[in-house]
Design a protein around this motif. Structure first.
Motif, PDB file in Angstrom:
ATOM      1  N   PRO A  16       0.833  -1.194   0.000  1.00  0.00           N
ATOM      2  CA  PRO A  16       0.000   0.000   0.000  1.00  0.00           C
ATOM      3  C   PRO A  16       0.875   1.254   0.000  1.00  0.00           C
ATOM      4  O   PRO A  16       1.936   1.287   0.618  1.00  0.00           O
ATOM      5  CB  PRO A  16      -0.823  -0.112   1.288  1.00  0.00           C
ATOM      6  CG  PRO A  16      -0.139  -1.139   2.126  1.00  0.00           C
ATOM      7  CD  PRO A  16       0.689  -1.989   1.203  1.00  0.00           C
ATOM      8  N   ALA A  17       0.437   2.251  -0.726  1.00  0.00           N
ATOM      9  CA  ALA A  17       1.212   3.493  -0.824  1.00  0.00           C
ATOM     10  C   ALA A  17       1.134   4.247   0.493  1.00  0.00           C
ATOM     11  O   ALA A  17       0.097   4.277   1.146  1.00  0.00           O
ATOM     12  CB  ALA A  17       0.665   4.357  -1.954  1.00  0.00           C
ATOM     13  N   SER A  18       2.252   4.812   0.859  1.00  0.00           N
ATOM     14  CA  SER A  18       2.256   5.619   2.074  1.00  0.00           C
ATOM     15  C   SER A  18       1.614   6.962   1.770  1.00  0.00           C
ATOM     16  O   SER A  18       1.447   7.357   0.615  1.00  0.00           O
ATOM     17  CB  SER A  18       3.690   5.824   2.572  1.00  0.00           C
ATOM     18  OG  SER A  18       4.385   6.673   1.673  1.00  0.00           O
ATOM     19  N   ALA A  19       1.265   7.668   2.800  1.00  0.00           N
ATOM     20  CA  ALA A  19       0.613   8.968   2.631  1.00  0.00           C
ATOM     21  C   ALA A  19       1.517   9.935   1.868  1.00  0.00           C
ATOM     22  O   ALA A  19       1.030  10.798   1.142  1.00  0.00           O
ATOM     23  CB  ALA A  19       0.254   9.552   3.995  1.00  0.00           C
ATOM     24  N   GLU A  20       2.825   9.789   2.016  1.00  0.00           N
ATOM     25  CA  GLU A  20       3.763  10.673   1.321  1.00  0.00           C
ATOM     26  C   GLU A  20       3.806  10.388  -0.175  1.00  0.00           C
ATOM     27  O   GLU A  20       4.124  11.251  -0.967  1.00  0.00           O
ATOM     28  CB  GLU A  20       5.164  10.523   1.916  1.00  0.00           C
ATOM     29  CG  GLU A  20       5.233  10.941   3.369  1.00  0.00           C
ATOM     30  CD  GLU A  20       6.499  10.444   4.045  1.00  0.00           C
ATOM     31  OE1 GLU A  20       7.325   9.797   3.386  1.00  0.00           O
ATOM     32  OE2 GLU A  20       6.642  10.712   5.243  1.00  0.00           O
ATOM     33  N   GLU A  21       3.518   9.139  -0.575  1.00  0.00           N
ATOM     34  CA  GLU A  21       3.597   8.750  -1.976  1.00  0.00           C
ATOM     35  C   GLU A  21       2.348   9.106  -2.770  1.00  0.00           C
ATOM     36  O   GLU A  21       2.374   9.142  -3.986  1.00  0.00           O
ATOM     37  CB  GLU A  21       3.834   7.240  -2.091  1.00  0.00           C
ATOM     38  CG  GLU A  21       5.176   6.812  -1.550  1.00  0.00           C
ATOM     39  CD  GLU A  21       5.315   5.295  -1.562  1.00  0.00           C
ATOM     40  OE1 GLU A  21       6.442   4.827  -1.764  1.00  0.00           O
ATOM     41  OE2 GLU A  21       4.303   4.600  -1.375  1.00  0.00           O
ATOM     42  N   VAL A  22       1.248   9.325  -2.088  1.00  0.00           N
ATOM     43  CA  VAL A  22      -0.005   9.620  -2.769  1.00  0.00           C
ATOM     44  C   VAL A  22      -0.056  11.120  -3.054  1.00  0.00           C
ATOM     45  O   VAL A  22      -0.027  11.930  -2.150  1.00  0.00           O
ATOM     46  CB  VAL A  22      -1.215   9.192  -1.912  1.00  0.00           C
ATOM     47  CG1 VAL A  22      -2.521   9.598  -2.586  1.00  0.00           C
ATOM     48  CG2 VAL A  22      -1.183   7.707  -1.647  1.00  0.00           C
ATOM     49  N   ALA A  23      -0.110  11.435  -4.323  1.00  0.00           N
ATOM     50  CA  ALA A  23      -0.181  12.846  -4.697  1.00  0.00           C
ATOM     51  C   ALA A  23      -1.624  13.308  -4.614  1.00  0.00           C
ATOM     52  O   ALA A  23      -2.544  12.579  -4.979  1.00  0.00           O
ATOM     53  CB  ALA A  23       0.340  13.029  -6.118  1.00  0.00           C
ATOM     54  N   THR A  24      -1.797  14.500  -4.124  1.00  0.00           N
ATOM     55  CA  THR A  24      -3.139  15.064  -4.052  1.00  0.00           C
ATOM     56  C   THR A  24      -3.280  16.110  -5.141  1.00  0.00           C
ATOM     57  O   THR A  24      -2.306  16.738  -5.548  1.00  0.00           O
ATOM     58  CB  THR A  24      -3.400  15.705  -2.678  1.00  0.00           C
ATOM     59  OG1 THR A  24      -2.426  16.723  -2.454  1.00  0.00           O
ATOM     60  CG2 THR A  24      -3.331  14.675  -1.562  1.00  0.00           C
ATOM     61  N   ALA A  25      -4.475  16.263  -5.590  1.00  0.00           N
ATOM     62  CA  ALA A  25      -4.748  17.255  -6.632  1.00  0.00           C
ATOM     63  C   ALA A  25      -4.575  18.646  -6.043  1.00  0.00           C
ATOM     64  O   ALA A  25      -4.911  18.884  -4.879  1.00  0.00           O
ATOM     65  CB  ALA A  25      -6.167  17.083  -7.151  1.00  0.00           C
ATOM     66  N   PRO A  26      -4.052  19.573  -6.836  1.00  0.00           N
ATOM     67  CA  PRO A  26      -3.902  20.938  -6.328  1.00  0.00           C
ATOM     68  C   PRO A  26      -5.268  21.545  -6.016  1.00  0.00           C
ATOM     69  O   PRO A  26      -6.242  21.319  -6.740  1.00  0.00           O
ATOM     70  CB  PRO A  26      -3.241  21.688  -7.488  1.00  0.00           C
ATOM     71  CG  PRO A  26      -2.758  20.659  -8.438  1.00  0.00           C
ATOM     72  CD  PRO A  26      -3.558  19.421  -8.189  1.00  0.00           C
ATOM     73  N   THR A  27      -5.314  22.301  -4.954  1.00  0.00           N
ATOM     74  CA  THR A  27      -6.538  23.003  -4.589  1.00  0.00           C
ATOM     75  C   THR A  27      -6.616  24.304  -5.378  1.00  0.00           C
ATOM     76  O   THR A  27      -5.644  24.710  -6.034  1.00  0.00           O
ATOM     77  CB  THR A  27      -6.547  23.334  -3.090  1.00  0.00           C
ATOM     78  OG1 THR A  27      -5.467  24.257  -2.835  1.00  0.00           O
ATOM     79  CG2 THR A  27      -6.388  22.079  -2.234  1.00  0.00           C
ATOM     80  N   ALA A  28      -7.751  24.970  -5.289  1.00  0.00           N
ATOM     81  CA  ALA A  28      -7.901  26.265  -5.953  1.00  0.00           C
ATOM     82  C   ALA A  28      -6.851  27.239  -5.413  1.00  0.00           C
ATOM     83  O   ALA A  28      -6.292  28.033  -6.169  1.00  0.00           O
ATOM     84  CB  ALA A  28      -9.306  26.809  -5.757  1.00  0.00           C
ATOM     85  N   ALA A  29      -6.556  27.163  -4.120  1.00  0.00           N
ATOM     86  CA  ALA A  29      -5.532  28.037  -3.526  1.00  0.00           C
ATOM     87  C   ALA A  29      -4.155  27.730  -4.114  1.00  0.00           C
ATOM     88  O   ALA A  29      -3.378  28.654  -4.394  1.00  0.00           O
ATOM     89  CB  ALA A  29      -5.516  27.883  -2.010  1.00  0.00           C
ATOM     90  N   TYR A  80      -8.108  18.884 -16.354  1.00  0.00           N
ATOM     91  CA  TYR A  80      -6.698  18.562 -16.080  1.00  0.00           C
ATOM     92  C   TYR A  80      -5.780  19.557 -16.792  1.00  0.00           C
ATOM     93  O   TYR A  80      -4.804  20.032 -16.220  1.00  0.00           O
ATOM     94  CB  TYR A  80      -6.370  17.126 -16.526  1.00  0.00           C
ATOM     95  CG  TYR A  80      -4.888  16.840 -16.452  1.00  0.00           C
ATOM     96  CD1 TYR A  80      -4.288  16.508 -15.239  1.00  0.00           C
ATOM     97  CD2 TYR A  80      -4.079  16.954 -17.579  1.00  0.00           C
ATOM     98  CE1 TYR A  80      -2.922  16.278 -15.154  1.00  0.00           C
ATOM     99  CE2 TYR A  80      -2.711  16.727 -17.503  1.00  0.00           C
ATOM    100  CZ  TYR A  80      -2.134  16.391 -16.294  1.00  0.00           C
ATOM    101  OH  TYR A  80      -0.791  16.184 -16.205  1.00  0.00           O
ATOM    102  N   SER A  81      -6.098  19.890 -18.033  1.00  0.00           N
ATOM    103  CA  SER A  81      -5.264  20.810 -18.809  1.00  0.00           C
ATOM    104  C   SER A  81      -5.206  22.192 -18.176  1.00  0.00           C
ATOM    105  O   SER A  81      -4.153  22.832 -18.179  1.00  0.00           O
ATOM    106  CB  SER A  81      -5.787  20.921 -20.243  1.00  0.00           C
ATOM    107  OG  SER A  81      -5.663  19.680 -20.899  1.00  0.00           O
ATOM    108  N   VAL A  82      -6.314  22.650 -17.636  1.00  0.00           N
ATOM    109  CA  VAL A  82      -6.336  23.957 -16.974  1.00  0.00           C
ATOM    110  C   VAL A  82      -5.417  23.932 -15.752  1.00  0.00           C
ATOM    111  O   VAL A  82      -4.574  24.821 -15.564  1.00  0.00           O
ATOM    112  CB  VAL A  82      -7.773  24.359 -16.568  1.00  0.00           C
ATOM    113  CG1 VAL A  82      -7.767  25.594 -15.688  1.00  0.00           C
ATOM    114  CG2 VAL A  82      -8.626  24.581 -17.810  1.00  0.00           C
ATOM    115  N   VAL A  83      -5.571  22.911 -14.928  1.00  0.00           N
ATOM    116  CA  VAL A  83      -4.752  22.799 -13.713  1.00  0.00           C
ATOM    117  C   VAL A  83      -3.278  22.625 -14.072  1.00  0.00           C
ATOM    118  O   VAL A  83      -2.395  23.294 -13.496  1.00  0.00           O
ATOM    119  CB  VAL A  83      -5.256  21.637 -12.822  1.00  0.00           C
ATOM    120  CG1 VAL A  83      -4.317  21.398 -11.641  1.00  0.00           C
ATOM    121  CG2 VAL A  83      -6.672  21.924 -12.336  1.00  0.00           C
ATOM    122  N   ALA A  84      -2.977  21.776 -15.038  1.00  0.00           N
ATOM    123  CA  ALA A  84      -1.584  21.540 -15.432  1.00  0.00           C
ATOM    124  C   ALA A  84      -0.965  22.790 -16.047  1.00  0.00           C
ATOM    125  O   ALA A  84       0.216  23.067 -15.841  1.00  0.00           O
ATOM    126  CB  ALA A  84      -1.501  20.368 -16.402  1.00  0.00           C
TER     127      ALA A  84
END
Length: 189
Positions: A16-29, A80-84
């Motif tokens: 199982p992936a550790s919490a550090e390995e899981v990328a989270t999506a960027p927030t609006a901030a 995704y394109s907007v965020v990237a």
């Protein structure tokens, strides 16, 4: 994985992936902070005006699109394109250009006879056109809903065989003055 496991070609099963390995999506901030950084980068007087104008046009379009991302579908290619663009493509393109010495970047051809400046302008133009198209797509969703609602209303209330509604407020007309009786007699023939 041990030595013999590698020799025998045994692969270690991923755990199982550790919490550090899981990328989270960027927030609006996060996205807005990235756009702020880009705007600060291009505010430098050493940045050519054509780069600044294009970069600011992109950040403006991305900011206008962010509140409408849900209309594009979360996880869609467009969202995704907007965020990237905000967090990766735009900052990286401008950063790569700014890491070069100005005189070299603006005068030495590096690919296809184009200087780094011209390559950056091409990239910014592509990002700009793409972000505008995505913004239009997000707005088209609401525009299509408006068109659909208008068709419904036209069908519901605008039938040709229905009597035309007169929604104008009638203006009161003054009462006609009684005509005085004509006391003259008309000649009879």
């Amino acid at each position: 994985m041990g030595f013999w496991d590698r020799v025998l070609g045994r692969e270690e099963l991923p755990g199982p992936a550790s919490a550090e390995e899981v990328a989270t999506a960027p927030t609006a901030a996060d996205i807005n902070a990235s756009l702020d950084r880009v705007e600060r980068l291009v505010a430098d007087p050493a940045v050519p005006g054509v780069v600044r104008a294009r970069a600011l046009a992109i950040t403006t379009t991305v900011r206008r699109t962010l509140p409408r991302l849900d209309l594009l579908g979360l996880g869609s290619y467009d969202s995704y394109s907007v965020v990237a663009t905000a967090t990766d493509y735009l900052p990286e393109a401008i950063g790569a250009y700014l890491r070069l010495p100005r005189d070299w970047a603006d005068s030495r051809p590096v690919e296809g006879g184009k200087t780094s400046l011209l390559l950056l302008i091409d990239q910014l133009d592509l990002l700009s056109v793409t972000m505008e198209a995505i913004f239009d797509a997000a707005n088209t969703t609401d525009a299509a809903a408006l068109v659909t609602q208008g068709r419904f209303l036209q069908e519901r209330f605008g039938h040709a065989h229905a009597p035309e509604l007169n929604l104008a407020v009638p203006t009161p007309t003054p009462a006609a003055e009684p005509a005085e009786a004509d006391t003259r007699s008309e000649p009879t023939s």
